[in-house]
Design a protein around this motif. Structure first.
Motif, PDB file in Angstrom:
ATOM      1  N   LEU A  86      41.621  41.566  38.269  1.00 64.22           N
ATOM      2  CA  LEU A  86      41.061  42.633  39.228  1.00 64.22           C
ATOM      3  C   LEU A  86      39.887  42.843  38.633  1.00 64.22           C
ATOM      4  O   LEU A  86      39.403  43.309  37.515  1.00 64.22           O
ATOM      5  CB  LEU A  86      41.960  43.908  38.988  1.00 64.22           C
ATOM      6  N   VAL A  87      38.653  43.066  39.680  1.00 64.28           N
ATOM      7  CA  VAL A  87      37.381  43.160  39.394  1.00 64.28           C
ATOM      8  C   VAL A  87      36.674  44.167  40.461  1.00 64.28           C
ATOM      9  O   VAL A  87      37.279  43.902  41.954  1.00 64.28           O
ATOM     10  CB  VAL A  87      36.404  42.002  39.428  1.00 64.28           C
ATOM     11  N   GLN A  88      35.963  45.000  40.150  1.00 64.69           N
ATOM     12  CA  GLN A  88      35.366  45.769  41.283  1.00 64.69           C
ATOM     13  C   GLN A  88      34.050  44.890  42.075  1.00 64.69           C
ATOM     14  O   GLN A  88      33.499  44.049  41.647  1.00 64.69           O
ATOM     15  CB  GLN A  88      34.532  46.964  40.654  1.00 64.69           C
ATOM     16  N   PRO A  89      33.897  45.534  43.300  1.00 67.87           N
ATOM     17  CA  PRO A  89      32.888  44.874  44.219  1.00 67.87           C
ATOM     18  C   PRO A  89      31.414  44.685  43.406  1.00 67.87           C
ATOM     19  O   PRO A  89      31.203  45.782  42.752  1.00 67.87           O
ATOM     20  CB  PRO A  89      32.906  45.569  45.460  1.00 67.87           C
ATOM     21  N   GLY A  90      30.967  43.659  43.423  1.00 61.59           N
ATOM     22  CA  GLY A  90      29.784  43.437  42.821  1.00 61.59           C
ATOM     23  C   GLY A  90      29.809  42.877  41.200  1.00 61.59           C
ATOM     24  O   GLY A  90      28.870  42.423  40.632  1.00 61.59           O
ATOM     25  N   GLY A  91      31.209  42.783  40.757  1.00 60.23           N
ATOM     26  CA  GLY A  91      31.381  42.114  39.597  1.00 60.23           C
ATOM     27  C   GLY A  91      31.522  40.659  39.376  1.00 60.23           C
ATOM     28  O   GLY A  91      31.354  39.932  40.591  1.00 60.23           O
ATOM     29  N   SER A  92      31.809  40.246  38.263  1.00 60.46           N
ATOM     30  CA  SER A  92      31.923  38.737  38.082  1.00 60.46           C
ATOM     31  C   SER A  92      33.283  38.455  37.515  1.00 60.46           C
ATOM     32  O   SER A  92      33.869  39.171  36.679  1.00 60.46           O
ATOM     33  CB  SER A  92      30.858  38.403  37.157  1.00 60.46           C
ATOM     34  N   LEU A  93      33.662  37.382  37.576  1.00 61.74           N
ATOM     35  CA  LEU A  93      34.896  36.581  36.888  1.00 61.74           C
ATOM     36  C   LEU A  93      34.449  34.889  36.686  1.00 61.74           C
ATOM     37  O   LEU A  93      33.701  34.438  37.457  1.00 61.74           O
ATOM     38  CB  LEU A  93      36.214  36.761  37.823  1.00 61.74           C
ATOM     39  N   ARG A  94      35.159  34.508  35.681  1.00 63.75           N
ATOM     40  CA  ARG A  94      34.868  33.328  35.510  1.00 63.75           C
ATOM     41  C   ARG A  94      36.657  32.606  35.469  1.00 63.75           C
ATOM     42  O   ARG A  94      37.200  32.839  34.684  1.00 63.75           O
ATOM     43  CB  ARG A  94      34.314  32.787  34.178  1.00 63.75           C
ATOM     44  N   LEU A  95      36.806  31.636  36.229  1.00 59.23           N
ATOM     45  CA  LEU A  95      37.990  30.909  36.494  1.00 59.23           C
ATOM     46  C   LEU A  95      37.912  29.592  35.552  1.00 59.23           C
ATOM     47  O   LEU A  95      36.642  29.042  35.785  1.00 59.23           O
ATOM     48  CB  LEU A  95      38.344  30.585  37.648  1.00 59.23           C
ATOM     49  N   GLN A 149      43.089  30.878  48.761  1.00 61.20           N
ATOM     50  CA  GLN A 149      44.358  31.401  49.909  1.00 61.20           C
ATOM     51  C   GLN A 149      44.275  32.804  49.851  1.00 61.20           C
ATOM     52  O   GLN A 149      44.896  33.243  48.902  1.00 61.20           O
ATOM     53  CB  GLN A 149      45.368  30.599  49.975  1.00 61.20           C
ATOM     54  N   ALA A 150      43.854  33.592  50.863  1.00 61.77           N
ATOM     55  CA  ALA A 150      44.060  34.780  51.221  1.00 61.77           C
ATOM     56  C   ALA A 150      45.314  35.159  51.974  1.00 61.77           C
ATOM     57  O   ALA A 150      46.005  34.143  52.663  1.00 61.77           O
ATOM     58  CB  ALA A 150      42.862  35.417  51.730  1.00 61.77           C
ATOM     59  N   PRO A 151      45.863  36.318  51.738  1.00 62.55           N
ATOM     60  CA  PRO A 151      47.346  36.478  52.297  1.00 62.55           C
ATOM     61  C   PRO A 151      47.127  36.262  53.938  1.00 62.55           C
ATOM     62  O   PRO A 151      46.235  36.869  54.343  1.00 62.55           O
ATOM     63  CB  PRO A 151      47.689  38.072  51.968  1.00 62.55           C
ATOM     64  N   GLN A 160      32.527  29.883  38.175  1.00 62.14           N
ATOM     65  CA  GLN A 160      31.718  31.121  37.613  1.00 62.14           C
ATOM     66  C   GLN A 160      31.644  32.049  38.997  1.00 62.14           C
ATOM     67  O   GLN A 160      30.766  31.373  40.035  1.00 62.14           O
ATOM     68  CB  GLN A 160      30.502  31.102  36.984  1.00 62.14           C
ATOM     69  N   MET A 161      32.127  33.207  39.148  1.00 63.39           N
ATOM     70  CA  MET A 161      32.110  33.884  40.361  1.00 63.39           C
ATOM     71  C   MET A 161      31.115  35.090  40.128  1.00 63.39           C
ATOM     72  O   MET A 161      31.880  36.104  39.329  1.00 63.39           O
ATOM     73  CB  MET A 161      33.396  34.151  41.090  1.00 63.39           C
ATOM     74  N   ASN A 162      30.017  35.207  40.742  1.00 56.69           N
ATOM     75  CA  ASN A 162      29.061  36.479  40.656  1.00 56.69           C
ATOM     76  C   ASN A 162      28.953  37.220  42.085  1.00 56.69           C
ATOM     77  O   ASN A 162      29.443  36.821  43.207  1.00 56.69           O
ATOM     78  CB  ASN A 162      27.725  36.255  40.242  1.00 56.69           C
ATOM     79  N   SER A 163      28.901  38.426  41.949  1.00 53.51           N
ATOM     80  CA  SER A 163      28.549  39.281  43.116  1.00 53.51           C
ATOM     81  C   SER A 163      29.885  39.195  44.147  1.00 53.51           C
ATOM     82  O   SER A 163      29.646  39.050  45.331  1.00 53.51           O
ATOM     83  CB  SER A 163      27.163  38.814  43.908  1.00 53.51           C
ATOM     84  N   LEU A 164      30.957  39.384  43.429  1.00 47.59           N
ATOM     85  CA  LEU A 164      32.111  39.528  44.250  1.00 47.59           C
ATOM     86  C   LEU A 164      32.137  40.596  45.151  1.00 47.59           C
ATOM     87  O   LEU A 164      31.824  41.839  44.896  1.00 47.59           O
ATOM     88  CB  LEU A 164      33.322  39.293  43.124  1.00 47.59           C
ATOM     89  N   ASN A 165      33.016  40.151  46.115  1.00 44.23           N
ATOM     90  CA  ASN A 165      33.246  41.342  47.247  1.00 44.23           C
ATOM     91  C   ASN A 165      34.785  41.035  47.745  1.00 44.23           C
ATOM     92  O   ASN A 165      35.412  40.308  47.472  1.00 44.23           O
ATOM     93  CB  ASN A 165      32.219  40.916  48.427  1.00 44.23           C
ATOM     94  N   PRO A 166      35.155  42.072  48.330  1.00 44.29           N
ATOM     95  CA  PRO A 166      36.471  42.163  48.810  1.00 44.29           C
ATOM     96  C   PRO A 166      36.970  40.831  49.493  1.00 44.29           C
ATOM     97  O   PRO A 166      38.140  40.585  49.547  1.00 44.29           O
ATOM     98  CB  PRO A 166      36.805  43.398  49.741  1.00 44.29           C
ATOM     99  N   VAL A 180      42.812  36.401  42.190  1.00 44.17           N
ATOM    100  CA  VAL A 180      41.704  37.297  42.180  1.00 44.17           C
ATOM    101  C   VAL A 180      41.531  38.456  43.142  1.00 44.17           C
ATOM    102  O   VAL A 180      41.995  38.161  44.357  1.00 44.17           O
ATOM    103  CB  VAL A 180      40.385  36.347  42.405  1.00 44.17           C
ATOM    104  N   THR A 181      41.560  39.430  42.757  1.00 43.94           N
ATOM    105  CA  THR A 181      41.677  40.809  43.441  1.00 43.94           C
ATOM    106  C   THR A 181      40.125  41.372  43.089  1.00 43.94           C
ATOM    107  O   THR A 181      39.905  41.726  42.191  1.00 43.94           O
ATOM    108  CB  THR A 181      42.517  41.540  43.164  1.00 43.94           C
TER     109      THR A 181
END
Length: 123
Positions: free
Chosen positions: A11-20, A39-41, A82-88, A119-120
């Motif tokens: 779980l990450v806030q909008p604008g955040g980053s995650l690395r898979l 794949q989104a629901p 690497q995922m940056n600037s994540l959005n919903p 990833v949420t």
């Protein structure tokens, strides 16, 4: 058992980053092209990014260009996203995949798949 195993979701806030990360198990995929899909629901599985087996060529969906970066380490037989600037709209289950064919955005070109990592993106 031949497997690709994803990790790094959460779980990450909008604008955040995650690395898979995706690691191989049971065989080597170091000379395979690799890709990430999501794949989104209620939606189909869509292409996100792909990388050639040498790492010299990369491909991205328009929706993630400039925000996501795919990379690989053949010595460790891993591929990362690497995922940056994540959005919903990035909320989905992310899958890594491998193919002996050239890197492709086509889901049908990939023979080996991981189980996925959630990833949420939410505040």
């Amino acid at each position: 058992q031949v497997q690709l195993v994803e990790s790094g979701g959460g779980l990450v806030q909008p604008g955040g980053s995650l690395r898979l990360s995706c690691a191989a198990s049971g065989r080597t995929f170091s000379r395979y092209a690799k890709g990430w899909f999501r794949q989104a629901p209620g939606k189909e599985r869509d292409f996100v990014a792909a990388i050639s087996w040498t790492g010299g060529m990369t491909y991205y969906a328009d929706s993630v260009k400039g925000r996501f970066t795919i990379s690989r380490n053949n010595a460790k037989d891993t591929v990362a996203l690497q995922m940056n600037s994540l959005n919903p709209e990035d909320t989905a289950v992310y899958y890594c995949a491998a193919t002996a064919r050239p890197a492709s955005a086509s889901i049908t070109e990939y023979d080996y798949w991981g189980q996925g990592t959630q990833v949420t993106v939410s505040s």
